[in-house]
Design a protein around this motif. Structure first.
Motif, PDB file in Angstrom:
ATOM      1  N   PHE A  58      43.462  -7.972 -11.013  1.00  0.00           N
ATOM      2  CA  PHE A  58      42.605  -6.709 -10.469  1.00  0.00           C
ATOM      3  C   PHE A  58      42.062  -7.423  -9.274  1.00  0.00           C
ATOM      4  O   PHE A  58      41.431  -8.618  -8.966  1.00  0.00           O
ATOM      5  CB  PHE A  58      41.494  -6.602 -11.194  1.00  0.00           C
ATOM      6  N   VAL A  59      41.876  -6.511  -8.039  1.00  0.00           N
ATOM      7  CA  VAL A  59      41.339  -6.973  -6.937  1.00  0.00           C
ATOM      8  C   VAL A  59      40.085  -6.227  -6.719  1.00  0.00           C
ATOM      9  O   VAL A  59      40.207  -4.840  -6.770  1.00  0.00           O
ATOM     10  CB  VAL A  59      42.135  -6.644  -5.623  1.00  0.00           C
ATOM     11  N   ASN A  60      38.831  -6.972  -6.744  1.00  0.00           N
ATOM     12  CA  ASN A  60      37.616  -6.122  -6.734  1.00  0.00           C
ATOM     13  C   ASN A  60      37.456  -5.645  -5.231  1.00  0.00           C
ATOM     14  O   ASN A  60      37.348  -6.190  -4.430  1.00  0.00           O
ATOM     15  CB  ASN A  60      36.356  -7.267  -7.076  1.00  0.00           C
ATOM     16  N   LYS A  61      37.671  -4.177  -5.133  1.00  0.00           N
ATOM     17  CA  LYS A  61      37.442  -3.601  -3.900  1.00  0.00           C
ATOM     18  C   LYS A  61      36.010  -3.014  -3.481  1.00  0.00           C
ATOM     19  O   LYS A  61      35.762  -2.400  -2.685  1.00  0.00           O
ATOM     20  CB  LYS A  61      38.454  -2.361  -3.808  1.00  0.00           C
ATOM     21  N   GLY A  62      35.046  -3.438  -4.391  1.00  0.00           N
ATOM     22  CA  GLY A  62      33.540  -2.866  -4.368  1.00  0.00           C
ATOM     23  C   GLY A  62      32.947  -2.375  -5.422  1.00  0.00           C
ATOM     24  O   GLY A  62      33.457  -2.331  -6.555  1.00  0.00           O
ATOM     25  N   ASP A  63      31.647  -2.067  -4.984  1.00  0.00           N
ATOM     26  CA  ASP A  63      30.852  -1.540  -6.292  1.00  0.00           C
ATOM     27  C   ASP A  63      30.818   0.200  -6.207  1.00  0.00           C
ATOM     28  O   ASP A  63      30.985   0.592  -5.152  1.00  0.00           O
ATOM     29  CB  ASP A  63      29.438  -2.119  -6.300  1.00  0.00           C
ATOM     30  N   VAL A  64      30.483   0.720  -7.288  1.00  0.00           N
ATOM     31  CA  VAL A  64      30.379   2.125  -7.313  1.00  0.00           C
ATOM     32  C   VAL A  64      29.100   2.108  -7.919  1.00  0.00           C
ATOM     33  O   VAL A  64      28.624   1.583  -9.036  1.00  0.00           O
ATOM     34  CB  VAL A  64      31.325   2.764  -8.182  1.00  0.00           C
ATOM     35  N   ASN A  65      28.013   2.775  -7.226  1.00  0.00           N
ATOM     36  CA  ASN A  65      26.809   3.180  -7.614  1.00  0.00           C
ATOM     37  C   ASN A  65      26.198   4.478  -6.888  1.00  0.00           C
ATOM     38  O   ASN A  65      27.050   5.211  -6.220  1.00  0.00           O
ATOM     39  CB  ASN A  65      25.736   1.948  -7.389  1.00  0.00           C
ATOM     40  N   SER A  66      25.082   4.706  -6.934  1.00  0.00           N
ATOM     41  CA  SER A  66      24.289   5.972  -6.342  1.00  0.00           C
ATOM     42  C   SER A  66      24.377   5.919  -4.934  1.00  0.00           C
ATOM     43  O   SER A  66      24.505   6.981  -4.174  1.00  0.00           O
ATOM     44  CB  SER A  66      22.869   6.310  -6.654  1.00  0.00           C
TER      45      SER A  66
END
Length: 82
Positions: A58-66
């Motif tokens: 997996f390549v972490n492409k970022g965070d998902v949040n508000s």
């Protein structure tokens, strides 16, 4: 140290073709088509499996949040959002 895998070769009727053999003397081709033996190919597969166990697919492409949503398109295999 590699282990020797013992095998008994049989024909389709179950008759023993060679009473005793080991994987080191059974000839096969490797992935490139070059001469090899079963023991070498088993060892190569074990090494590749060990290498693959240590790969992070997996390549972490970022965070998902508000404050950050998932992108609407252009996903690629292996991308992960947390």
């Amino acid at each position: 140290m590699s282990q020797i895998s013992k095998v008994v070769l049989k024909d389709v009727d179950g008759n023993v073709l060679h009473p005793q053999t080991d994987a080191g003397i059974v000839s096969v081709n490797d992935a490139a088509g070059s001469p090899s033996n079963v023991q070498s190919e088993i060892q190569a597969l074990r090494e590749k499996q060990s290498e693959m166990a240590n790969i992070d697919f997996f390549v972490n492409k970022g965070d998902v949040n508000s404050d950050a949503d998932l992108p609407a398109q252009d996903y690629k295999n292996g991308w992960a959002y947390y």
